[in-house]
Every structure is written in C-alpha cells, then in structure tokens.
Design an enzyme around this catalytic site. Structure first.
Site, PDB file in Angstrom:
ATOM      1  CG  HIS A  21      -3.379   7.143   2.861  1.00  0.00           C
ATOM      2  ND1 HIS A  21      -3.709   6.730   4.102  1.00  0.00           N
ATOM      3  CD2 HIS A  21      -3.118   5.987   2.386  1.00  0.00           C
ATOM      4  CE1 HIS A  21      -3.472   5.701   4.563  1.00  0.00           C
ATOM      5  NE2 HIS A  21      -3.164   5.052   3.576  1.00  0.00           N
ATOM      6  CG  HIS A  67       2.284   0.140   4.482  1.00  0.00           C
ATOM      7  ND1 HIS A  67       2.041  -0.951   5.522  1.00  0.00           N
ATOM      8  CD2 HIS A  67       0.969   0.818   4.373  1.00  0.00           C
ATOM      9  CE1 HIS A  67       0.848  -0.873   5.829  1.00  0.00           C
ATOM     10  NE2 HIS A  67       0.157   0.162   5.216  1.00  0.00           N
ATOM     11  CG  ASP A  88      -2.195  -0.872   1.179  1.00  0.00           C
ATOM     12  OD1 ASP A  88      -2.112  -1.752   0.198  1.00  0.00           O
ATOM     13  OD2 ASP A  88      -2.985  -0.952   1.934  1.00  0.00           O
ATOM     14  CG  ASP A  89       0.454   3.888   2.307  1.00  0.00           C
ATOM     15  OD1 ASP A  89      -0.874   3.576   1.914  1.00  0.00           O
ATOM     16  OD2 ASP A  89       0.452   3.945   3.460  1.00  0.00           O
ATOM     17  CG  HIS A  97      -4.454   2.762  -0.784  1.00  0.00           C
ATOM     18  ND1 HIS A  97      -5.113   1.838  -0.263  1.00  0.00           N
ATOM     19  CD2 HIS A  97      -3.504   3.032   0.170  1.00  0.00           C
ATOM     20  CE1 HIS A  97      -4.786   1.865   1.352  1.00  0.00           C
ATOM     21  NE2 HIS A  97      -3.686   2.703   1.379  1.00  0.00           N
TER      22      HIS A  97
END
Length: 471
Positions: free
Chosen positions: A100, A189, A45-46, A96
């Site tokens: 965020h 991540h 993620d991210d 995603h």
C-alpha cells in the site's frame, strides 16, 4: 538551488498533481460514479483481512449484496482462500498494488511490477485474470494512463474515513445513509493494517454497513459489482444525450458552489435520500395568503426548501424528456415530504416555523401535496430569480441552452408554500414522535392520518408543466 527546486516542482506537477486533478475532476480514463436507477456499487480496499473479511463476506451473503474488493498483494498472498471465497460468491476482485504505497513515490516500472505481481496472486487463487485497478489513495501518475491501458482504473464517488476508529459506527452510518443513492460508488475498508488506519476500525464499518444494507433493501436498491455498474452506466449513457467536457466542467463547478453555499448558509441535507435540503430563515416579502386560511407574514420564520440539485441533475441526464423528469420529480416529492416530517419532528430549531417555503419553475400540481402556489411579486427579486433559475436549467439539463432559448418566456418561477398545520396534518403520521413540540390544539390531539393522495392528477399537471421545456 532555486532552479533545482523549481524543476522539482515542475516535474511533480506534471508527473503527479495534474494527472490526479484531471482524473478526479473530469473522470479522464477512470470510472468513479455510475448512472443507475436502483443500483449502488460497494467497494472495499486494503484487504483481505483474516478476521474482518470473512465477517464482511457473511454479511454481504446475508443481504444478497455483491461487491468489488481491491486487494493488497502482500495480504492476498497470505490468504488465497479468501480470494477464492470472494470469487465463488460472485464478487469481483481488483488490484490495490502489492504494497500500500502511493504511485507518486514509485517509478512507472515499479508500479507495473507491483500490479503484475498482485494480478498473478489473484489469478492463482481464482483462475481469473482481473482487469480492475484502484491505486492507493486514488493517486495516479502521468505514466499510469499509458502503462495501464489494459486495466480499468476505478476511483469512487463517496468515502467516509471509516479507517479511523474514532469516527464510530453511528456517525459512519449517518454519513453512509446520506450517500445511499443509485449510481454511487462507495469506498470502504475491510482491513486496518495499512499506514494511518486503525487495526480494529473495520468493526465499526461492519456495524454501520448492516444498517445501510437493510435500508438499501427496504428502498429496493441492488448492491452490484463494478463491472455491473459500468454496464448499466453504458446502457443509460447510450440512451441519454451526450454531455461534453465543458458541460461536465460547468456542472462540477456548480455542484462545488452548492456545497460551499450549504456550508456557509447552514443548509441541512435531507435524510434517507430525500430530495429536499432545508434551512430555517425569516421570510421577507408581502404577506402570503395560503389556501387553508393561514398566512405567512414578513419576518415570520419559515423552513426554506431547496431541491437536491445533484439528484435533479441525475434525473435530467437519465430521463428521456423533461416530461419524464417531472414525473420522476413528483414521485420524489411524494416520498420526500414524509421524510421531511421525520427529519424535523421534535427539533427546537424548527419549532417556531410558520410554514414551508420555496420557489420553483416546476410548480404545477404542487397543490396536490398541500402547497399553495402563488405569484412571485414583480420587482428586482423576481427578475434575479428568473435569471438564476434559467441559469440553473442551462447548467443541469443536457439541452439546457436550447430549452431556455426556445421556451424562455414561458419559464415562470412561482412561490410554493404550506402552513405547518397543513404539513403536519398531511405528513405527521400517527406516532407521538412525529408530532411537533408546538402542537397543542384539540384538532391535533386526534389521531393524524396521511393525506392518501395519488399521483394521477399531480402527474398530469406536472407533465403539462414539463411540456413548457419541450420543443
């Protein structure tokens, strides 16, 4: 004012809290864990991050591992070349959000715009329209289920706080190793630029991941993308009995209780995907006379064995019959005992243990591994143990109620025990690091060899035992 607060609470509950609870607990409209024999799904993620994502892609390529990247649109927009590389190297890209930010704090229309904008960025870079979405922090709202029907929401089965630098590479590696098992959807991540993360935390993740990839390859596991894991899961579910929502709720409650039990009573998880969990306790009961001439007396310290019921549940849901379960379990025991030797070797808290001790209904063939199989003394403990183990079977086996009703009288729990001398003779290996601190006799100064047993006899015996569960 009081009414306003109450209305605010009601709205938050139905808009945010309940959808999140339902999706996490029951897997409603989300995918968070697979059913697989050898496959594990890595997700990141991210990102993308211009420093750490290329390093991660190099690492995955080195170990022939595939992954799924859930990218933040604002970063993906700046680095389309990384999206193209992900796609070209066989990885899957998911959404995603564009920034965020939790879906709880955005209106449904805003969430939809964020997703569409990020989807366009991915399409422009790769030529492929993604169908996978992971909301930040895994938080969904009430309208996500209806507005995002064209997307598959992906959550996870394990996460490791790898966005915090202070966790460190070694502790992160240990956490990941405990979850290195088929069907897991691991969340990591590759960027530390989001709120609450440390900018250089992905460096620890990369160091830990390399060890995990090496160990996974050694065990014969395959690291696959989310679509591959979903397809494998669908195939296995089609071959297995259907499990209703009430059964899943029972299993979830049981596993939650088990985790609490392990914390309260200091049960230590097995290492390297071992089927055994352990703790040191004083034995209470009549003297146990073992086949090697040793005894375990009342109040002697023993290493109490607990089967990993999460692993057992996976076996039961994925296997065609209890006979198949027994065969798989015997293979796990064969692999688990040497791992147990590695886990306890040289540790003072296990030094005074007289032996291994456990109670199980699948006990035929245990002698092949060095265990003595003994009758459970009649009395209150025997009755309570039978009730507990039958209840466990009802919960974990897809057709547990039917099996217990049909074969209840034949389900006989028995004690399995092994002296530490016998255990170290069979599973101690040849290196000094696996010789216990209390090992001083001349017999144990000689080079130790594993037992070299085969599965033939024990598999036959356990297949007979498994027949007791079958109609």
């Amino acid at each position: 004012m009081e009414n306003l607060v109450l209305w605010g609470f009601y709205i938050l509950t139905f808009y945010a809290f309940l959808p999140g609870l339902v999706s996490r607990t029951f897997g409603f409209r989300v995918f968070k864990r697979g059913q697989a024999n050898k496959e594990i799904a890595l997700t990141f993620d991210d990102g993308p991050d211009p420093v750490y994502t290329p390093m991660l892609l190099d690492l995955l390529k080195q170990y022939n591992a595939k992954a799924t990247f859930f990218v933040v649109g604002i970063y993906a927009e700046k680095h389309p070349e990384l999206l193209k590389r992900m796609h070209d190297e066989g990885h899957i890209i998911g959404i995603h959000n564009y920034v965020h930010k939790s879906n709880w704090f955005m209106r449904p229309g805003t969430v939809k715009k964020q997703i569409q904008r990020t989807s366009d960025i991915i399409f422009n870079a790769t030529g492929v329209r993604t169908t996978y979405y992971r909301p930040p922090w895994g938080i969904v709202n009430l309208f996500d289920f209806s507005n995002l029907g064209y997307l598959q929401i992906i959550l996870w089965s394990s996460l490791f706080s790898d966005w915090r630098r202070k966790v460190g590479a070694e502790r992160l590696r240990q956490r990941m190793m405990k979850k290195l098992r088929p069907g897991e959807v691991l969340l990591l991540h590759d960027c530390g630029s989001t709120l609450g993360a440390d900018i250089d935390a992905p460096a620890n993740m990369l160091e830990a991941l390399q060890s995990v990839l090496e160990e996974g390859n050694r065990r014969g596991y395959a690291f696959v993308t989310i679509p591959e894991m979903i397809a494998i899961t669908d195939q296995n579910k089609a071959a297995a009995p259907a499990i209703g929502w009430f059964k899943r709720l029972l299993v979830s409650c049981w596993m939650t209780w088990e985790r609490l039990f392990h914390v309260l009573f200091r049960v230590e998880a097995g290492v390297a995907d071992s089927v055994f969990n352990i703790r040191v306790v004083p034995y209470h009961g009549k003297t146990l006379h073992l086949t090697d001439g040793q005894t375990i007396n009342n109040k002697d310290p023993v290493i109490e064995l607990h089967l990993d019921n999460h692993k057992l549940y996976q076996m039961m849901t994925e296997s065609r019959s209890m006979m198949h379960v027994a065969i798989r379990l015997i293979r796990e025991v064969e692999k688990g005992l040497p791992k147990l030797a590695e886990q306890i070797a040289g540790r003072p808290e296990f030094a005074k243990a007289r032996g291994l001790y456990g109670i199980t209904m699948i006990n035929r063939g245990a002698e092949q591994f060095g265990f003595s199989v003994l009758d459970l003394p009649k009395g209150l403990f025997d009755k309570l143990t039978r009730i507990y183990l039958k209840l466990l079977l009802r919960v974990l086996h897809p057709a547990g109620n039917k099996r217990v009703k049909q074969q209840g009288k034949r389900l006989s729990p028995r004690i399995i025990a092994m002296s530490m001398d016998e255990f170290w003779r069979r599973y101690g290996g040849t290196t000094d690091t696996l010789k216990p601190m209390w090992q001083t006799s001349k017999a144990f100064e000689e080079q130790l060899q594993p037992s070299g047993t085969t599965l033939t006899h024990s598999t036959y015996e356990n297949a007979n035992a498994a027949g007791e569960f079958n109609s």
